[in-house]
Design a protein around this motif. Structure first.
Motif, PDB file in Angstrom:
ATOM      1  N   LEU A 143       0.701  -1.329   0.022  1.00 36.29           N
ATOM      2  CA  LEU A 143       0.058  -0.063  -0.167  1.00 36.29           C
ATOM      3  C   LEU A 143       0.985   1.240  -0.076  1.00 36.29           C
ATOM      4  N   ASN A 144       0.961   2.005  -0.986  1.00 38.84           N
ATOM      5  CA  ASN A 144       1.451   3.195  -1.139  1.00 38.84           C
ATOM      6  C   ASN A 144       0.500   4.532  -1.089  1.00 38.84           C
ATOM      7  N   MET A 145       1.041   5.232  -0.162  1.00 37.70           N
ATOM      8  CA  MET A 145      -0.005   6.454  -0.115  1.00 37.70           C
ATOM      9  C   MET A 145       0.772   7.701  -0.781  1.00 37.70           C
ATOM     10  N   ARG A 159      -2.479 -10.414   2.001  1.00 41.18           N
ATOM     11  CA  ARG A 159      -4.037 -10.406   1.289  1.00 41.18           C
ATOM     12  C   ARG A 159      -4.804 -10.967   2.127  1.00 41.18           C
ATOM     13  N   THR A 160      -5.543 -10.344   3.119  1.00 41.27           N
ATOM     14  CA  THR A 160      -6.552 -11.075   3.786  1.00 41.27           C
ATOM     15  C   THR A 160      -7.550  -9.915   3.982  1.00 41.27           C
ATOM     16  N   ILE A 161      -8.695 -10.453   4.668  1.00 34.19           N
ATOM     17  CA  ILE A 161      -9.952  -9.442   4.622  1.00 34.19           C
ATOM     18  C   ILE A 161      -9.752  -8.304   5.722  1.00 34.19           C
ATOM     19  N   HIS A 162      -9.173  -8.815   6.667  1.00 33.67           N
ATOM     20  CA  HIS A 162      -8.582  -7.955   7.636  1.00 33.67           C
ATOM     21  C   HIS A 162      -7.838  -6.815   7.382  1.00 33.67           C
ATOM     22  N   SER A 163      -6.874  -7.198   6.198  1.00 35.90           N
ATOM     23  CA  SER A 163      -5.875  -6.226   5.897  1.00 35.90           C
ATOM     24  C   SER A 163      -6.826  -5.052   5.126  1.00 35.90           C
ATOM     25  N   TYR A 164      -7.591  -5.601   4.213  1.00 38.34           N
ATOM     26  CA  TYR A 164      -8.301  -4.588   3.567  1.00 38.34           C
ATOM     27  C   TYR A 164      -9.348  -3.848   4.266  1.00 38.34           C
ATOM     28  N   GLU A 165      -9.846  -4.314   5.317  1.00 44.21           N
ATOM     29  CA  GLU A 165     -10.732  -3.531   6.299  1.00 44.21           C
ATOM     30  C   GLU A 165      -9.884  -2.356   7.099  1.00 44.21           C
ATOM     31  N   SER A 166      -8.464  -2.833   7.306  1.00 50.57           N
ATOM     32  CA  SER A 166      -7.660  -1.710   7.905  1.00 50.57           C
ATOM     33  C   SER A 166      -7.386  -0.702   6.811  1.00 50.57           C
ATOM     34  N   ASN A 189     -14.008  -5.180  -5.661  1.00 43.44           N
ATOM     35  CA  ASN A 189     -15.209  -5.525  -5.150  1.00 43.44           C
ATOM     36  C   ASN A 189     -15.174  -4.960  -3.480  1.00 43.44           C
ATOM     37  N   TYR A 190     -14.076  -4.674  -2.956  1.00 40.16           N
ATOM     38  CA  TYR A 190     -14.263  -4.388  -1.590  1.00 40.16           C
ATOM     39  C   TYR A 190     -14.001  -2.887  -1.476  1.00 40.16           C
ATOM     40  N   LEU A 191     -13.265  -2.057  -2.460  1.00 37.98           N
ATOM     41  CA  LEU A 191     -12.927  -1.004  -2.242  1.00 37.98           C
ATOM     42  C   LEU A 191     -13.766   0.186  -3.067  1.00 37.98           C
ATOM     43  N   GLY A 192     -14.375  -0.708  -4.317  1.00 38.54           N
ATOM     44  CA  GLY A 192     -15.096   0.216  -5.299  1.00 38.54           C
ATOM     45  C   GLY A 192     -16.257   0.865  -4.771  1.00 38.54           C
ATOM     46  N   ASP A 193     -17.031   0.730  -3.528  1.00 35.92           N
ATOM     47  CA  ASP A 193     -17.989   1.451  -3.139  1.00 35.92           C
ATOM     48  C   ASP A 193     -17.799   2.675  -2.550  1.00 35.92           C
ATOM     49  N   GLU A 194     -16.520   2.820  -2.115  1.00 37.59           N
ATOM     50  CA  GLU A 194     -16.250   3.852  -1.341  1.00 37.59           C
ATOM     51  C   GLU A 194     -15.021   4.632  -2.066  1.00 37.59           C
TER      52      GLU A 194
END
Length: 230
Positions: A143-145, A159-166, A189-194
């Motif tokens: 993850l690069n900001m 690459r886990t659900i917990h990582s994407y949530e954080s 799928n996970y980030l596309g809504d926001e």
């Protein structure tokens, strides 16, 4: 050594000989932190302040790492630095592989530095100063900001659900997310809504060398390889 054998097998039968190996490294043992210190001119003093700040928050032996830093922002009183600590064991491994292959370890690239080169050359389509860049790997992602065209934070996560949530919680100040590397539909799928999520696209008509044809958008799967040689 298994890695050396894999490389040797890959280049067998290729007409061109290879004398140098360019290494691209960044894993969960590579430490990247932003640190603010006093604005002084003496490099030795800057290194001492970096070492002091690092050991306050990270319980490591600095003798086990190679340190490098770059200035991100500065004013009359403060320096904002990006500090990268690479394990010496990783350097030794790269040198060992090169020795096995009778080649020279020419450059050690950290993934976020390669992304920074591409940003500095303005090679990304539709990018405007700030965004999140996710490099997808087999078992982890980086993850690069990026703010003001500068990579200021870089983290390696599984690459886990917990990582994407954080990740969602930590990047809410951004609007655009770009991804590259191994395709991972879970990002969209996970980030596309926001967020506005899209694959990283390089500008057209980029040549790798004088004798090479232009690259195509399909080459974004190998963005680090491209970034090492352009």
């Amino acid at each position: 050594m298994l890695v050396a054998e894999i490389i040797r097998n890959e280049v067998q039968g290729v007409e061109k000989s290879y004398k140098d190996i360019v290494y691209n490294i960044q894993d969960d043992k590579t430490i990247i932190r932003n640190i603010e210190v006093l604005n002084v001119k003496n490099k030795r003093d800057i290194l001492k302040m970096i070492e002091f700040e690092i050991i306050q928050y990270i319980p490591i032996n600095l003798n086990d790492y190679i340190m490098k830093y770059k200035k991100i922002k500065l004013n009359e009183h403060k320096l904002n630095l990006q500090v990268i600590l690479i394990p010496k064991s990783m350097i030794e491994l790269c040198n060992c592989i090169s020795k096995k292959l009778k080649s020279k370890a020419r450059i050690l690239n950290v993934n976020c530095d390669i992304l920074q080169k591409i940003l500095s050359l303005n090679l990304i389509q539709g990018f405007s100063q700030s965004g999140i860049f996710i490099e997808c790997k087999d078992r982890e992602f980086i993850l690069n900001m990026v703010k003001d065209n500068q990579v200021y934070e870089s983290h390696v996560l599984p690459r886990t659900i917990h990582s994407y949530e954080s990740v969602v919680n930590s990047i809410r100040d951004f609007e655009n997310v770009y991804y590259y590397g191994n395709y991972d539909p879970f990002i969209e799928n996970y980030l596309g809504d926001e967020f506005i999520v899209q694959p990283l696209r390089l500008t057209e008509n980029i040549k790798l060398t004088k004798n090479e044809s232009v690259i195509s958008n399909a080459d974004i799967n190998h963005i680090n390889s491209i970034g090492m040689i352009i």
